[in-house]
Design a protein around this motif. Sequence first.
Motif, PDB file in Angstrom:
ATOM      1  N   ALA A   1      31.689  45.679  43.059  1.00 23.95           N
ATOM      2  CA  ALA A   1      32.410  46.846  43.583  1.00 23.95           C
ATOM      3  C   ALA A   1      33.100  46.502  44.899  1.00 23.95           C
ATOM      4  CB  ALA A   1      31.445  48.012  43.774  1.00 23.95           C
ATOM      5  N   ALA A   2      32.424  45.708  45.727  1.00 22.79           N
ATOM      6  CA  ALA A   2      32.986  45.343  47.031  1.00 22.79           C
ATOM      7  C   ALA A   2      34.098  44.299  46.912  1.00 22.79           C
ATOM      8  CB  ALA A   2      31.876  44.801  47.933  1.00 22.79           C
ATOM      9  N   ASN A   3      34.192  43.649  45.756  1.00 26.31           N
ATOM     10  CA  ASN A   3      35.165  42.582  45.569  1.00 26.31           C
ATOM     11  C   ASN A   3      36.212  42.901  44.509  1.00 26.31           C
ATOM     12  OD1 ASN A   3      34.340  39.981  47.264  1.00 26.31           O
ATOM     13  ND2 ASN A   3      32.483  41.055  46.645  1.00 26.31           N
ATOM     14  N   ASP A   4      36.474  44.197  44.365  1.00 28.30           N
ATOM     15  CA  ASP A   4      37.600  44.673  43.553  1.00 28.30           C
ATOM     16  C   ASP A   4      37.504  44.363  42.067  1.00 28.30           C
ATOM     17  OD1 ASP A   4      39.644  43.607  46.319  1.00 28.30           O
ATOM     18  OD2 ASP A   4      38.780  45.585  45.949  1.00 28.30           O
ATOM     19  N   ALA A   5      36.305  44.330  41.550  1.00 29.14           N
ATOM     20  CA  ALA A   5      36.175  44.165  40.103  1.00 29.14           C
ATOM     21  C   ALA A   5      36.636  45.435  39.397  1.00 29.14           C
ATOM     22  CB  ALA A   5      34.714  43.886  39.737  1.00 29.14           C
ATOM     23  N   ASP A   6      37.371  45.283  38.298  1.00 23.90           N
ATOM     24  CA  ASP A   6      37.777  46.445  37.497  1.00 23.90           C
ATOM     25  C   ASP A   6      36.778  46.682  36.374  1.00 23.90           C
ATOM     26  OD1 ASP A   6      40.952  45.094  38.001  1.00 23.90           O
ATOM     27  OD2 ASP A   6      40.342  47.073  38.747  1.00 23.90           O
ATOM     28  N   ILE A   7      36.259  45.582  35.845  1.00 21.48           N
ATOM     29  CA  ILE A   7      35.296  45.662  34.735  1.00 21.48           C
ATOM     30  C   ILE A   7      34.175  44.670  35.016  1.00 21.48           C
ATOM     31  CG2 ILE A   7      34.955  45.276  32.247  1.00 21.48           C
ATOM     32  CD1 ILE A   7      37.948  45.950  31.882  1.00 21.48           C
ATOM     33  N   VAL A   8      32.942  45.118  34.763  1.00 25.11           N
ATOM     34  CA  VAL A   8      31.783  44.239  34.915  1.00 25.11           C
ATOM     35  C   VAL A   8      31.097  44.097  33.563  1.00 25.11           C
ATOM     36  CG1 VAL A   8      29.452  44.072  35.884  1.00 25.11           C
ATOM     37  CG2 VAL A   8      31.362  44.720  37.349  1.00 25.11           C
TER      38      VAL A   8
END
Lengths: 225, 115
Positions: A76-83
């Motif tokens: 979330a802190a590193n701009d992930a769109d999908i995990v």
Amino acid sequence: MNKKQVFAVIPAYNEETKIEQVIRDIDRYVDKIVVVDDASTDKTVDKVKNKKAMVLKHLINLGPGAAIQTGFEYAAANDADIVITFDADGQFKSSEIPLLIRPIVEENFDVVLGSRFLGKALNIPRSRLFIIKMGILFTRVFLGVKLTDTHNGFRALNRRAIKTIKISQNRWAHPSDIMYQIIKNKLRYKEVPVTILYNEYTKRKGQKNLNALGVIFDLITERLV
Amino acid sequence: MSGAQFILSTIILFIVYKTLVSYRRKRLSTSFTAVWMILWIVLLFFIFEQSLSIRIAHSIGIARGVDLIIYLSIIFIYYLVYKLFVKINDIDKKITEIVRREALKNSKVNKKIKK
């Protein structure tokens, strides 16, 4: 689909024999690999050499639920769109990652859950099958949710989901915790068929059947507190 | 004084003594020590004044004074266990948060090294 930043979160505990291969397999399907080392006592961390991989180290062993939540917060802190949550023991097929991503990108689902019973559960021990079926019944009764597979670690979540879900169950009750929060926060979810491979290594490393009692205890006491 | 009264009162006086020693060494708070001491002194009182516990028990429909003491003790123990459980759960959450923050903090350090 390629415009979305896809992170793989891999909770790992003593997986020195498998982690390298797992990372190699998922490399082409994701943009970043986040290995959350849950205080392994072997060389798991040393085996992570991929340039896309980041290792987050827990100082003490907390459990897979805690490791996944740490991965979520990093993503979330590193701009992930999908995990994508992906097990470190080689039970999942990396080629099925696109199957989990597609409903998020094309159909606006928040969470996509892998289901071995819509797909395949190769060589699943009977006792494990029974415990999983009990888990499915438990989820149906207590959450009012009809799922075909409630304890599958192969899942995909969008940004909204990883920011909304806060896993509080550190150990083996975390799948139920995740499901509860999906329902509570009205996240849109879908099941897709996936393949789960059982072999001697994964049977040895995976959950013990008696853990199921601990899971029930953890879920009940969490509600009390 | 009967044999049972002697043995039980000796045990209780020993517990009271150990409690006071812990309090003096600042291992226990004043409020906890006070509550703990009162509990044991009340118990000591009922060991020697059984007729009172019997009268109280009868007045609320319990057959024996000792049954009343046991029921109250069980309720108290359940309450203590619950409080302990809540405390442990709280500590567990705090430990998790500390370990997580440390892991995430060090990820920033790793980023700098990789660059």
